[in-house]
Design a protein around this motif. Structure first.
Motif, short mmCIF file in Angstrom:
data_model
loop_
_atom_site.label_atom_id
_atom_site.label_comp_id
_atom_site.label_asym_id
_atom_site.label_seq_id
_atom_site.Cartn_x
_atom_site.Cartn_y
_atom_site.Cartn_z
N SER A 39 -6.64 -2.82 -0.32
CA SER A 39 -5.99 -1.74 0.43
C SER A 39 -5.72 -2.16 1.87
CB SER A 39 -6.87 -0.49 0.42
OG SER A 39 -7.01 0.03 -0.87
N TYR A 40 -6.73 -2.67 2.52
CA TYR A 40 -6.60 -3.03 3.94
C TYR A 40 -5.60 -4.16 4.15
CZ TYR A 40 -7.78 -4.20 8.72
OH TYR A 40 -7.71 -4.45 10.07
N GLY A 76 -2.49 5.52 -2.32
CA GLY A 76 -2.48 4.06 -2.36
C GLY A 76 -3.85 3.50 -2.73
N ARG A 77 -4.89 4.07 -2.12
CA ARG A 77 -6.25 3.62 -2.42
C ARG A 77 -6.62 3.94 -3.88
NH1 ARG A 77 -10.62 1.84 0.04
NH2 ARG A 77 -12.65 2.36 -0.82
N ASN A 116 -10.04 2.38 4.60
CA ASN A 116 -9.80 1.16 3.83
C ASN A 116 -10.31 -0.10 4.51
OD1 ASN A 116 -8.27 2.55 1.80
ND2 ASN A 116 -6.65 2.73 3.31
N TYR A 164 -5.07 1.36 -6.16
CA TYR A 164 -5.84 0.12 -6.16
C TYR A 164 -7.15 0.29 -6.91
CZ TYR A 164 -3.14 -3.07 -3.25
OH TYR A 164 -2.19 -3.93 -2.79
N GLY A 212 -2.92 -0.62 4.05
CA GLY A 212 -3.75 0.57 4.22
C GLY A 212 -4.74 0.34 5.35
N TYR A 239 0.83 -1.21 0.00
CA TYR A 239 0.00 0.00 0.00
C TYR A 239 0.87 1.26 0.00
CZ TYR A 239 -3.96 3.02 1.11
OH TYR A 239 -4.94 3.98 1.07
N THR A 244 -11.50 -2.76 -3.65
CA THR A 244 -10.51 -1.74 -3.29
C THR A 244 -10.25 -1.77 -1.79
OG1 THR A 244 -11.17 -0.37 -5.17
CG2 THR A 244 -9.97 0.73 -3.40
N ASP A 245 -11.32 -1.86 -0.99
CA ASP A 245 -11.17 -1.97 0.47
C ASP A 245 -10.35 -3.20 0.83
OD1 ASP A 245 -12.77 0.27 0.92
OD2 ASP A 245 -14.55 -0.90 1.44
#
Length: 194
Positions: free
Chosen positions: A116-117, A58-59, A126, A62, A121, A36, A112-113
């Motif tokens: 990212s997570y 970063g988000r 995220n 993605y 992230g 991330y 995306t969540d």
């Protein structure tokens, strides 16, 4: 003279021991930044899809890859390509109008969540709150999944992600791309259920 030599030798041995124990070999290995962070991290940038709003870089990275991947899958399905992923996405694609657009946007947000997570992230923006990978990809627990995936399906999906990553400049960083592929491969087992 012998006494001086023994003292000198002793001091040199102690000094060598001190310098050796402080060598770079004992320094902790440098931490590699998370995927991330290497995609831009928490640096805030203008959101090209939402004028006047900011988004973590970063988000955004993605989201661009996720949206491009979804676009490639939909284009493949619409072209009727052999071995396409249509059966997996049929429930979503059979929805019409605003419902389909809203649910595709929700799919994009969830993916995306998730990525990212799970790649560094970890702030609230995220946070992934969807189903686990096994339940997400099992039509018995997720009515929006058409069929269970096999290895060929998953390999094709990875190919779409690779093409989307390449189109968005992510694949040009070989180590970053290798690390992303490793994350994707770690998901193969829970996703491939057929």
């Amino acid at each position: 003279m012998k006494h001086f030599s023994k003292i000198t030798l002793s001091v040199l041995l102690v000094a060598c021991g001190v310098f050796t124990s402080c060598s770079k070999d004992d320094d902790p290995a440098p931490q590699t930044a998370s995927i991330y962070q290497r995609l831009g991290g928490t640096t805030m940038v203008a959101d090209p899809d939402n004028p006047g709003q900011m988004i973590e870089k970063g988000r955004l990275s993605y989201r661009k890859v996720v949206n491009a991947t979804i676009g490639l899958i939909v284009a493949d399905i619409q072209a009727g390509a052999n071995g396409n992923l249509q059966a997996h996405f049929q429930p979503l694609l059979s929805e019409t109008g605003d419902t389909q657009a809203t649910n595709i946007a929700e799919l994009s947000d969830n993916l995306t969540d998730f990525f990212s997570y799970n790649t560094g992230g970890t702030n609230a923006v995220n946070e992934y709150s969807g189903l686990n990978m096994v339940d997400t990809h099992n039509p018995a627990t997720n009515p929006r999944m058409g069929v269970k995936a096999n290895n060929a399906d998953y390999t094709k999906f990875e190919g779409y992600i690779g093409a989307a990553a390449n189109a968005n400049g992510v694949a040009s960083n070989t180590q970053l791309y290798t690390d992303i592929v490793a994350v994707l491969e770690s998901l193969r087992s829970p996703i491939v259920q057929n």
